[in-house]
Design a protein around this motif. Structure first.
Motif, PDB file in Angstrom:
ATOM      1  N   VAL A   1       9.252  14.024  -5.949  1.00 14.13           N
ATOM      2  CA  VAL A   1       8.438  14.485  -7.073  1.00 14.13           C
ATOM      3  C   VAL A   1       8.147  13.352  -8.052  1.00 14.13           C
ATOM      4  O   VAL A   1       7.050  13.254  -8.603  1.00 14.13           O
ATOM      5  CB  VAL A   1       9.137  15.656  -7.801  1.00 14.13           C
ATOM      6  N   GLN A   2       9.137  12.471  -8.277  1.00 15.07           N
ATOM      7  CA  GLN A   2       8.948  11.401  -9.251  1.00 15.07           C
ATOM      8  C   GLN A   2       7.847  10.417  -8.837  1.00 15.07           C
ATOM      9  O   GLN A   2       7.358   9.652  -9.665  1.00 15.07           O
ATOM     10  CB  GLN A   2      10.255  10.643  -9.466  1.00 15.07           C
ATOM     11  N   ASP A   3       7.444  10.456  -7.556  1.00 15.58           N
ATOM     12  CA  ASP A   3       6.390   9.551  -7.090  1.00 15.58           C
ATOM     13  C   ASP A   3       4.995  10.143  -7.274  1.00 15.58           C
ATOM     14  O   ASP A   3       3.995   9.437  -7.089  1.00 15.58           O
ATOM     15  CB  ASP A   3       6.591   9.215  -5.605  1.00 15.58           C
ATOM     16  N   ILE A   4       4.906  11.434  -7.617  1.00 16.16           N
ATOM     17  CA  ILE A   4       3.588  12.082  -7.683  1.00 16.16           C
ATOM     18  C   ILE A   4       2.697  11.448  -8.747  1.00 16.16           C
ATOM     19  O   ILE A   4       1.509  11.189  -8.499  1.00 16.16           O
ATOM     20  CB  ILE A   4       3.748  13.602  -7.935  1.00 16.16           C
ATOM     21  N   GLU A   5       3.252  11.188  -9.929  1.00 18.55           N
ATOM     22  CA  GLU A   5       2.420  10.628 -11.008  1.00 18.55           C
ATOM     23  C   GLU A   5       1.896   9.225 -10.674  1.00 18.55           C
ATOM     24  O   GLU A   5       0.689   8.981 -10.774  1.00 18.55           O
ATOM     25  CB  GLU A   5       3.183  10.619 -12.333  1.00 18.55           C
ATOM     26  N   PRO A   6       2.755   8.261 -10.265  1.00 18.96           N
ATOM     27  CA  PRO A   6       2.210   6.943  -9.901  1.00 18.96           C
ATOM     28  C   PRO A   6       1.250   6.999  -8.715  1.00 18.96           C
ATOM     29  O   PRO A   6       0.272   6.254  -8.668  1.00 18.96           O
ATOM     30  CB  PRO A   6       3.455   6.104  -9.581  1.00 18.96           C
ATOM     31  N   LEU A   7       1.524   7.901  -7.754  1.00 27.37           N
ATOM     32  CA  LEU A   7       0.613   8.077  -6.618  1.00 27.37           C
ATOM     33  C   LEU A   7      -0.744   8.586  -7.102  1.00 27.37           C
ATOM     34  O   LEU A   7      -1.800   8.132  -6.645  1.00 27.37           O
ATOM     35  CB  LEU A   7       1.198   9.059  -5.607  1.00 27.37           C
ATOM     36  N   THR A   8      -0.716   9.515  -8.038  1.00 27.35           N
ATOM     37  CA  THR A   8      -1.954  10.074  -8.583  1.00 27.35           C
ATOM     38  C   THR A   8      -2.787   8.997  -9.259  1.00 27.35           C
ATOM     39  O   THR A   8      -4.006   8.905  -9.046  1.00 27.35           O
ATOM     40  CB  THR A   8      -1.631  11.198  -9.595  1.00 27.35           C
ATOM     41  N   ILE A   9      -2.137   8.169 -10.063  1.00 30.60           N
ATOM     42  CA  ILE A   9      -2.856   7.095 -10.769  1.00 30.60           C
ATOM     43  C   ILE A   9      -3.493   6.131  -9.773  1.00 30.60           C
ATOM     44  O   ILE A   9      -4.654   5.739  -9.910  1.00 30.60           O
ATOM     45  CB  ILE A   9      -1.883   6.344 -11.709  1.00 30.60           C
ATOM     46  N   LYS A  10      -2.732   5.756  -8.734  1.00 35.29           N
ATOM     47  CA  LYS A  10      -3.253   4.818  -7.736  1.00 35.29           C
ATOM     48  C   LYS A  10      -4.404   5.434  -6.945  1.00 35.29           C
ATOM     49  O   LYS A  10      -5.419   4.773  -6.668  1.00 35.29           O
ATOM     50  CB  LYS A  10      -2.125   4.396  -6.783  1.00 35.29           C
ATOM     51  N   LEU A  11      -4.265   6.695  -6.589  1.00 38.33           N
ATOM     52  CA  LEU A  11      -5.322   7.368  -5.821  1.00 38.33           C
ATOM     53  C   LEU A  11      -6.583   7.546  -6.666  1.00 38.33           C
ATOM     54  O   LEU A  11      -7.698   7.469  -6.142  1.00 38.33           O
ATOM     55  CB  LEU A  11      -4.815   8.718  -5.317  1.00 38.33           C
ATOM     56  N   LEU A  12      -6.424   7.773  -7.967  1.00 39.69           N
ATOM     57  CA  LEU A  12      -7.592   7.873  -8.854  1.00 39.69           C
ATOM     58  C   LEU A  12      -8.372   6.564  -8.867  1.00 39.69           C
ATOM     59  O   LEU A  12      -9.604   6.549  -8.841  1.00 39.69           O
ATOM     60  CB  LEU A  12      -7.151   8.231 -10.283  1.00 39.69           C
TER      61      LEU A  12
ATOM     62  N   HIS B   1       0.812  -1.218   0.000  1.00 38.72           N
ATOM     63  CA  HIS B   1       0.000   0.000   0.000  1.00 38.72           C
ATOM     64  C   HIS B   1       0.849   1.272   0.000  1.00 38.72           C
ATOM     65  O   HIS B   1       0.308   2.375  -0.167  1.00 38.72           O
ATOM     66  CB  HIS B   1      -0.930   0.017   1.222  1.00 38.72           C
ATOM     67  N   ILE B   2       2.154   1.138   0.208  1.00 43.94           N
ATOM     68  CA  ILE B   2       3.039   2.309   0.230  1.00 43.94           C
ATOM     69  C   ILE B   2       3.734   2.398  -1.117  1.00 43.94           C
ATOM     70  O   ILE B   2       4.572   1.563  -1.457  1.00 43.94           O
ATOM     71  CB  ILE B   2       4.063   2.204   1.373  1.00 43.94           C
ATOM     72  N   LEU B   3       3.375   3.411  -1.902  1.00 43.74           N
ATOM     73  CA  LEU B   3       3.870   3.535  -3.269  1.00 43.74           C
ATOM     74  C   LEU B   3       5.029   4.510  -3.361  1.00 43.74           C
ATOM     75  O   LEU B   3       5.124   5.460  -2.588  1.00 43.74           O
ATOM     76  CB  LEU B   3       2.740   4.001  -4.189  1.00 43.74           C
ATOM     77  N   GLY B   4       5.883   4.275  -4.346  1.00 45.87           N
ATOM     78  CA  GLY B   4       6.973   5.203  -4.610  1.00 45.87           C
ATOM     79  C   GLY B   4       8.290   4.498  -4.840  1.00 45.87           C
ATOM     80  O   GLY B   4       8.568   3.459  -4.224  1.00 45.87           O
ATOM     81  N   ASN B   5       9.110   5.060  -5.746  1.00 46.26           N
ATOM     82  CA  ASN B   5      10.429   4.509  -6.042  1.00 46.26           C
ATOM     83  C   ASN B   5      11.543   5.511  -5.775  1.00 46.26           C
ATOM     84  O   ASN B   5      12.697   5.238  -6.085  1.00 46.26           O
ATOM     85  CB  ASN B   5      10.496   4.067  -7.515  1.00 46.26           C
ATOM     86  N   SER B   6      11.195   6.676  -5.237  1.00 49.89           N
ATOM     87  CA  SER B   6      12.224   7.682  -4.958  1.00 49.89           C
ATOM     88  C   SER B   6      13.167   7.170  -3.874  1.00 49.89           C
ATOM     89  O   SER B   6      12.839   6.264  -3.113  1.00 49.89           O
ATOM     90  CB  SER B   6      11.575   8.991  -4.515  1.00 49.89           C
ATOM     91  N   VAL B   7      14.333   7.785  -3.821  1.00 53.64           N
ATOM     92  CA  VAL B   7      15.365   7.323  -2.877  1.00 53.64           C
ATOM     93  C   VAL B   7      14.877   7.385  -1.439  1.00 53.64           C
ATOM     94  O   VAL B   7      15.008   6.418  -0.671  1.00 53.64           O
ATOM     95  CB  VAL B   7      16.647   8.169  -3.034  1.00 53.64           C
ATOM     96  N   GLY B   8      14.281   8.507  -1.051  1.00 52.59           N
ATOM     97  CA  GLY B   8      13.852   8.688   0.340  1.00 52.59           C
ATOM     98  C   GLY B   8      12.837   7.657   0.787  1.00 52.59           C
ATOM     99  O   GLY B   8      12.976   7.051   1.855  1.00 52.59           O
ATOM    100  N   ILE B   9      11.797   7.455  -0.017  1.00 56.20           N
ATOM    101  CA  ILE B   9      10.745   6.509   0.386  1.00 56.20           C
ATOM    102  C   ILE B   9      11.254   5.076   0.319  1.00 56.20           C
ATOM    103  O   ILE B   9      10.873   4.229   1.131  1.00 56.20           O
ATOM    104  CB  ILE B   9       9.469   6.692  -0.479  1.00 56.20           C
ATOM    105  N   SER B  10      12.153   4.784  -0.640  1.00 59.12           N
ATOM    106  CA  SER B  10      12.725   3.427  -0.746  1.00 59.12           C
ATOM    107  C   SER B  10      13.551   3.097   0.481  1.00 59.12           C
ATOM    108  O   SER B  10      13.483   1.974   1.006  1.00 59.12           O
ATOM    109  CB  SER B  10      13.585   3.307  -2.010  1.00 59.12           C
ATOM    110  N   GLU B  11      14.325   4.071   0.946  1.00 60.33           N
ATOM    111  CA  GLU B  11      15.142   3.849   2.154  1.00 60.33           C
ATOM    112  C   GLU B  11      14.253   3.681   3.385  1.00 60.33           C
ATOM    113  O   GLU B  11      14.538   2.852   4.256  1.00 60.33           O
ATOM    114  CB  GLU B  11      16.107   5.013   2.354  1.00 60.33           C
ATOM    115  N   ALA B  12      13.177   4.451   3.455  1.00 68.71           N
ATOM    116  CA  ALA B  12      12.264   4.347   4.592  1.00 68.71           C
ATOM    117  C   ALA B  12      11.588   2.976   4.612  1.00 68.71           C
ATOM    118  O   ALA B  12      11.447   2.353   5.672  1.00 68.71           O
ATOM    119  CB  ALA B  12      11.211   5.453   4.523  1.00 68.71           C
TER     120      ALA B  12
END
Length: 472
Positions: free
Chosen positions: A340-351, A163-174
């Motif tokens: 920022v790179q996670d905004i588009e995939p997050l948007t698609i999933k939230l839609l 359920h946690i989306l994103g491939n950016s460095v910060g979220i991947s490390e978290a």
């Protein structure tokens, strides 16, 4: 001189005696059994059948033994099974008498792979019986699945790492840190701005731990008045204070015993309660309000806050010893403006999620509207993004969100938006991708293997992008 009888018998006679003894033994073993069983020789002649099978076929045993199996049941597949030397397991078979059953047919082979016998067994004497068992099994599976879902609802852990989306460095490390923390018993401290998904992380940590089948209890420390927080956390005994329930009340920590407790907004906990929480973490026991004995506990604590606890410790509004007790496994969840790179995939999933909830089916966001989403700072993070999309979906006239559907505060930052004027969405995304890859390379001292791992792409893809954006 006398000769033993066995010494004057021919080989064929010995085989007959041995075979007869074998059949007699088999009859003694299988005749009392309530499962229909048959044994045929290599020529498919019936050499043994138990009474229940003979009754099923409608003949006395004496009339069946000695006959070839096709004389008893013209639809038998034993000749085929013995010829091909392959078992038929759980086959549906209709007998000559019109009855249908589930059967096994098994060839018995010697060390030279030659057929000795054919062994048959009725698994179910009636296909209806078989269907009834299947249906009962399905009902049991459904009931078990429902019970698991209900238990999960009671336990409270609804989200996992998926359920946690994103491939950016910060979220991947978290996420990586969270997965490691879930395998331990240590206290976890989640740090991040409001709306970054701290509660999702808490759920996922519990869900992937060895406590996932135990309770996951949540409590918001800022939502409960200070004078009620102690009884809410630790419970109280009968007569502890005016208005107390007759039989007392169990606290959240006791409810979570064996599982996990999520203390959200821990930075808002009063100092008086901080000292009591510290004792619980140190001694692993609680004492109810008005109680006279301690209760041992095995609870995994996950705490979260959007406040800077270091500054609060310096100011004296948060206990230093409690901070160090909580800060064992610290996970920093980055704000949306840093991913920022996670905004588009997050948007698609939230839609997709909002479409299911609202019944308003929106497929896409226009390139102009997406550019505004990418340029906005998102002080409210993912929660704000979801609210903006829900508003836009309710205003949309077709299956696309346009700029006109976005709130004014996303559009007023025109100076930053003008930087992308005339650019396509692809150009904006490529610009963002270039910046992210460059930052990762710098952060890892240009360790390409580590960068590829952090961004969850192959090394070859990373090399292609480095060459494309001339980042060497």
């Amino acid at each position: 001189m006398s000769l033993k009888v066995s010494n004057i018998l021919t080989t064929e006679e010995k085989e007959i005696i041995s075979s007869t003894a074998f059949i007699h033994t088999m009859e003694k073993i299988f005749d009392p059994i309530s499962v229909p069983i048959i044994l045929v020789d290599k020529d498919t002649r019936v050499i043994m059948i138990n009474k229940i099978f003979a009754d099923f076929l409608g003949y006395p045993k004496e009339e069946i033994v000695g006959k070839k199996v096709l004389e008893v049941d013209e639809y038998s597949r034993f000749p085929y099974v013995l010829k091909n030397k392959k078992s038929e397991i759980a086959w549906k078979h209709k007998f000559k008498n019109g009855k249908t059953a589930i059967v096994h047919r098994i060839p018995v082979l010697d060390e030279n792979n030659e057929v000795l016998y054919g062994f048959g067994l009725l698994l179910f004497q009636d296909v209806k019986e078989f269907k009834d068992i299947i249906e009962k099994n399905k009902l049991l599976e459904h009931a078990l699945s429902h019970a698991k879902k209900q238990l999960q609802k009671i336990n409270g852990a609804k989200y996992s790492w998926e359920h946690i989306l994103g491939n950016s460095v910060g979220i991947s490390e978290a996420i990586l840190m969270g997965k490691r923390a879930s395998k331990t018993k240590s206290t976890v401290l989640l740090l991040g701005e409001s709306g970054t998904g701290k509660e999702l992380f808490a759920h996922a940590i519990h869900h992937s731990s060895n406590r996932k089948h135990e309770r996951f209890i949540k409590i918001n420390c800022s939502a409960i008045p200070a004078d009620l927080l102690e009884s809410e956390l630790f419970g109280y005994e009968e007569g502890a204070f005016t208005g107390a329930k007759k039989d007392g009340k169990i606290g959240k920590f006791e409810l979570a015993n064996g599982g996990s407790i999520f203390l959200d907004e821990i930075g808002d906990m009063p100092l008086s309660m901080q000292s009591k929480l510290l004792r619980v973490l140190q001694e692993k026991e609680i004492e109810r309000v008005g109680g006279s004995h301690t209760i041992p506990l095995d609870v995994r604590v996950i705490a979260a806050t959007n406040k800077n606890l270091d500054d609060m410790v310096k100011e004296g509004s948060f206990r230093e010893d409690l901070f160090y007790r909580l800060n064992v496994m610290c996970i920093k969840i980055p704000p949306l403006r840093e991913r920022v790179q996670d905004i588009e995939p997050l948007t698609i999933k939230l839609l997709q999620k909002l479409s299911d909830e609202l019944g308003v089916y929106i497929k896409q966001v226009s390139s102009e509207a997406m550019a505004h989403l990418l340029n906005y700072d998102w002080p409210g993070n993912v929660r704000e993004l979801e609210n903006v999309l829900e508003r836009a979906m309710n205003l949309a006239d077709d299956d696309t969100i346009h700029t006109s559907h976005l709130p004014y505060n996303l559009l007023k930052n025109i100076e930053k938006a003008m930087n992308y004027k005339g650019q396509s969405l692809r150009e904006i995304v490529e610009h963002t991708e270039k910046e992210v890859i460059m930052k990762c390379l710098e952060d890892t001292n240009f360790n390409k293997a580590k960068v590829a791992s952090l961004l969850k792409i192959s090394r070859s893809s990373l090399y292609d992008k480095i060459e494309k954006y001339k980042l060497e």
